[in-house]
Design a protein around this motif. Structure first.
Motif, mmCIF file in Angstrom:
data_model
loop_
_atom_site.group_PDB
_atom_site.id
_atom_site.type_symbol
_atom_site.label_atom_id
_atom_site.label_comp_id
_atom_site.label_asym_id
_atom_site.label_seq_id
_atom_site.Cartn_x
_atom_site.Cartn_y
_atom_site.Cartn_z
ATOM 1 N N THR A 177 63.942 36.611 48.350
ATOM 2 C CA THR A 177 64.749 35.792 47.339
ATOM 3 C C THR A 177 66.058 35.901 47.234
ATOM 4 O O THR A 177 66.809 36.979 47.675
ATOM 5 N N THR A 211 47.989 29.465 40.982
ATOM 6 C CA THR A 211 49.439 29.549 40.649
ATOM 7 C C THR A 211 49.818 30.823 39.761
ATOM 8 O O THR A 211 48.851 30.695 38.609
ATOM 9 N N TYR A 271 52.011 34.343 38.053
ATOM 10 C CA TYR A 271 53.406 34.676 38.197
ATOM 11 C C TYR A 271 53.689 36.130 39.151
ATOM 12 O O TYR A 271 53.019 37.014 38.859
ATOM 13 N N GLN A 272 54.480 36.122 40.020
ATOM 14 C CA GLN A 272 54.667 37.268 40.898
ATOM 15 C C GLN A 272 56.222 37.796 40.365
ATOM 16 O O GLN A 272 57.120 37.407 40.442
ATOM 17 N N VAL A 297 59.774 37.248 41.463
ATOM 18 C CA VAL A 297 59.789 35.920 42.302
ATOM 19 C C VAL A 297 59.783 34.692 41.246
ATOM 20 O O VAL A 297 60.743 33.862 41.240
ATOM 21 N N GLY A 298 58.807 34.845 40.395
ATOM 22 C CA GLY A 298 58.588 33.769 39.596
ATOM 23 C C GLY A 298 57.035 33.181 39.674
ATOM 24 O O GLY A 298 56.376 33.712 40.383
ATOM 25 N N HIS A 299 56.839 32.149 39.059
ATOM 26 C CA HIS A 299 55.608 31.387 39.327
ATOM 27 C C HIS A 299 55.531 30.872 40.894
ATOM 28 O O HIS A 299 56.608 30.333 41.112
#
Length: 395
Positions: free
Chosen positions: A44, A332, A334-335, A338-340
């Motif tokens: 990212t 889906t 949340y990581q 990273v985010g969702h």
């Protein structure tokens, strides 16, 4: 089942994740600050590795100072911790020091250790060095191409990852019957060599007819890519008799194909004969495709059950409904870092057991205190002292 993993790259972490996504408790032993692939691309904007997140879903992470004797002692204690369904250890690092099988076996005689190697001699190898030895880059690419064309998919890593899971399950089944542990060794290069023999590549060459480049054409039958009137590219395959009949019906070229087969004295019911006539067949199919837009072709192909696919970009793949919760394999979630994002679970679907949701990869050291308390008996005060001395890490 509890599996302890000390691994990097693709194959070994994939093997561990495969078991984790079927319900195994897979515990990663990570170095403080992360291991070899903790920052591996793709990443990212803030340098979180999507590679690492993707291959470590549903696992727990323990961060230790593996350069210190105390850190290595804790790692060995975790790998050899008691439990009827425990004592499975996976690594693709050289089996020496705390990773040495004999040293671990001395602590737990029924230990199962699977060591993944580059080649059977213990040498270093990765997918991009195995593939050249197998000759495949010399038959990949355009027919008129020269030199080598490396494939972007690490096929041998992926196959080997599944064999890692199979090997551990087989050894665990053996132990459940005999009580005996063992050291299982698996070489990435051997996986590639075995597959090349399984699929006839080696036998072809030994018989004096090594495989040549055929571009995007399917070897041994009919199949290749075509452009539609509106510029879309599709892959069409007529491997089986049914698939071939579907192409004939969809394109309404039965008369033309019969005349072509008669002129060439070939039988298009035979897949090998369809391969021999691939160029004139492609000319007929290509002209039919070029005269029609994608929507009309798709309707005809789907109506007659043609085996086909439209080429799409990675950006289009990311928006494909099959990569969303519309496909039960995906969810889906949340990581961290990273985010969702969409997370893929195990492709296997068991009728007797519900599919487990894919869980995000852990934060580095997220479970250090938890695992040390559960498996090694380290209490909060001891953990605090270890943490203050830099022996253990936490998220």
């Amino acid at each position: 089942m509890r599996v302890v993993e000390a691994a990097a790259f693709v194959a070994a972490p994939l093997g561990g994740m495969t078991l984790a996504q079927m319900g195994a408790d897979v515990i990663r032993i990570d170095a403080l600050g992360g291991g070899l692939d903790y920052r591996r691309w793709p990443v990212t904007a803030d340098n979180t590795s999507l590679f690492w997140c993707g291959l470590n879903k549903s696992k727990r992470s323990v961060a230790l100072d593996l350069a210190s004797p105390e850190g290595r002692e804790l790692a060995m204690a975790i790998a050899c911790a008691p439990g009827e369904d425990a004592g499975l250890f996976l690594t693709n690092f050289p089996p020496r020091g705390w990773l040495d099988h004999d040293a671990l076996k001395a602590r737990r005689p029924d230990l199962i250790q699977l060591t993944l190697q580059g080649d059977r001699h213990g040498g270093s190898a990765v997918d991009y060095t195995v593939n050249p030895r197998l000759g495949l880059p010399c038959v990949t690419g355009p027919v008129e191409g020269e030199g080598a064309v490396n494939h972007v998919l690490p096929a041998w890593d992926l196959i080997t990852g599944q064999m890692v899971a199979v090997g551990l399950l087989a050894a665990e089944r053996h132990r459940s019957r005999t009580g005996l542990g063992q050291h299982v060794k698996l070489a990435l290069e051997d996986v590639g060599l075995a597959v090349m023999q399984h699929l006839g590549f080696i036998a072809e060459a030994q018989l004096g007819q090594p495989r040549q480049r055929h571009g995007n054409a399917l070897f041994g039958a009919f199949g290749r890519d075509f452009l539609t009137q509106d510029g879309e590219r599709v892959m069409v395959v007529g491997l089986t008799p049914r698939q071939w009949r579907s192409i004939v019906l969809a394109t309404q070229l039965a008369v033309e194909f019969e005349a072509l087969a008669e002129r060439l004295q070939l039988d298009f019911k035979q897949e090998g004969d369809r391969f021999k006539a691939r160029e004139p067949i492609a000319s007929l199919v290509g002209a039919w495709m070029a005269a029609r837009p994608m929507a009309e072709i798709a309707a005809a192909f789907d109506r007659h059950g043609v085996c086909w696919s439209r080429y799409q970009s990675m950006a289009e793949l990311a928006q494909d409904p099959e990569c969303s919760p519309a496909n039960p394999m995906f969810r889906t979630a949340y990581q961290p870092g990273v985010g969702h994002m969409s997370l893929a679970g195990i492709p296997l679907e068991f009728s007797g057991t519900p599919r487990l949701d894919a869980e995000p990869a852990p934060r580095l050291g997220e479970h250090t205190e938890e695992v040390l308390a559960q498996l090694v008996g380290v209490d909060a005060a001891q953990f605090g002292r270890l943490h203050d001395r830099g022996i253990v890490g936490s998220a």
